[in-house]
Design a protein around this motif. Structure first.
Motif, mmCIF file in Angstrom:
data_model
loop_
_atom_site.group_PDB
_atom_site.id
_atom_site.type_symbol
_atom_site.label_atom_id
_atom_site.label_comp_id
_atom_site.label_asym_id
_atom_site.label_seq_id
_atom_site.Cartn_x
_atom_site.Cartn_y
_atom_site.Cartn_z
ATOM 1 N N GLU A 1 -5.056 10.279 0.201
ATOM 2 C CA GLU A 1 -3.696 9.799 0.429
ATOM 3 C C GLU A 1 -3.274 10.120 1.856
ATOM 4 N N THR B 1 -3.165 0.418 7.539
ATOM 5 C CA THR B 1 -3.824 0.222 6.262
ATOM 6 C C THR B 1 -3.974 -1.237 5.889
ATOM 7 N N ASP C 1 0.810 -1.215 0.000
ATOM 8 C CA ASP C 1 0.000 0.000 0.000
ATOM 9 C C ASP C 1 0.846 1.269 0.000
ATOM 10 N N GLU D 1 -10.526 6.853 -0.259
ATOM 11 C CA GLU D 1 -9.996 7.701 0.799
ATOM 12 C C GLU D 1 -8.838 8.555 0.277
ATOM 13 N N ARG E 1 -0.898 4.982 -0.571
ATOM 14 C CA ARG E 1 -1.833 5.224 -1.666
ATOM 15 C C ARG E 1 -3.274 5.297 -1.158
ATOM 16 N N VAL F 1 -6.991 4.396 -0.592
ATOM 17 C CA VAL F 1 -7.680 3.106 -0.585
ATOM 18 C C VAL F 1 -9.178 3.337 -0.494
ATOM 19 N N SER F 2 -9.935 2.716 -1.396
ATOM 20 C CA SER F 2 -11.407 2.789 -1.394
ATOM 21 C C SER F 2 -11.912 4.228 -1.361
#
Length: 241
Positions: free
Chosen positions: A94, A189, A59, A92, A87, A89-90
């Motif tokens: 950064e 994460t 991630d 969200e 990065r 995610v979903s």
């Protein structure tokens, strides 16, 4: 690790091959205003205690080392910072985690370990020169003169040997023996479920060796049970006679 697994019924991850300059499996640092320990694991970075943070390497967008290079001989620091960018995610945003106040003695083993894990390191040539040069500032200053700061990923430099990896064990090593109820420690994460169940101290054992060992243990266990059963039957027949 065995006791923890027996009581909780959860997966147990043991520490891998990372060793700091102080012969520990973690480095001391701060996240925000709180001091804690950062564990570079086989597949993730894990920070405890407040806030407990779990960051999977897959991630991570990049890692940048800050306050590392002194441009003047009069500007010296015993510590450096590590900024980890994750990065989105979903949907969200950064996220960025900055681990501060890390002892500079821990920089070479930390850089080597992350490089071996194929994590992208910002200004890679400069970071590499610092890890190789240490107290010798000549190589670092040469990179600075050449405009050496670049964003080359660490995976592109295959000729650099990481000092702390020893046998060069792969990323299928197990992780630290601290997990939450859902298998993912802390609020990071990662899900924390990509590791293998294993005993403490077997971080360098690959999947093939682990499977062979488990098959051998099951076979020995079955043989032992069979022998016990056979002896019991013989004893019962003898008593009947």
């Amino acid at each position: 690790a065995k006791i923890f697994k027996a009581f909780t019924g959860k997966k147990v991850f043991v520490s891998g091959s990372f060793t700091s300059a102080h012969e520990t499996k973690s480095v001391k640092c701060h996240l925000g205003t709180n001091q804690g320990l950062l564990y570079p694991l086989a597949k993730a970075l894990f920070y405890i205690h407040k806030p407990a943070t779990y960051i999977r390497y897959e991630d991570v967008d990049q890692i940048e080392f800050l306050r590392l290079i002194s441009t003047s001989s009069t500007q010296t620091s015993r510590n450096f910072d590590m900024q980890v960018t994750v990065r989105p995610v979903s949907g969200e945003r950064e996220q960025t985690y900055t681990f501060t106040g890390i002892d500079k003695k821990d920089y070479p083993p930390l850089f080597n370990f992350l490089h071996h894990r194929k994590v992208k390191i910002k200004d890679f040539k400069l970071a590499k020169a610092e890890a190789e040069g240490g107290a010798n500032r000549a190589s670092v200053q040469e990179v600075l003169k050449q405009g050496g700061a670049d964003d080359e990923g660490s995976s592109e430099d295959e000729d650099f040997n990481s000092d702390d990896e020893g046998s060069g064990s792969s990323s299928d090593e197990s992780d630290v023996s601290l997990v939450s109820e859902d298998g993912a420690p802390g609020t990071g994460t990662g899900s924390g479920d990509e590791g293998e169940d294993d005993e403490a101290g077997s971080g360098g054992e690959d999947d093939g060796e682990r499977k062979k060992r488990k098959r051998k243990e099951r076979a020995e266990s079955a043989t032992s049970e069979g022998d016990k059963k056979e002896k019991k039957e013989k004893k019962e027949k003898k008593e009947k006679k």
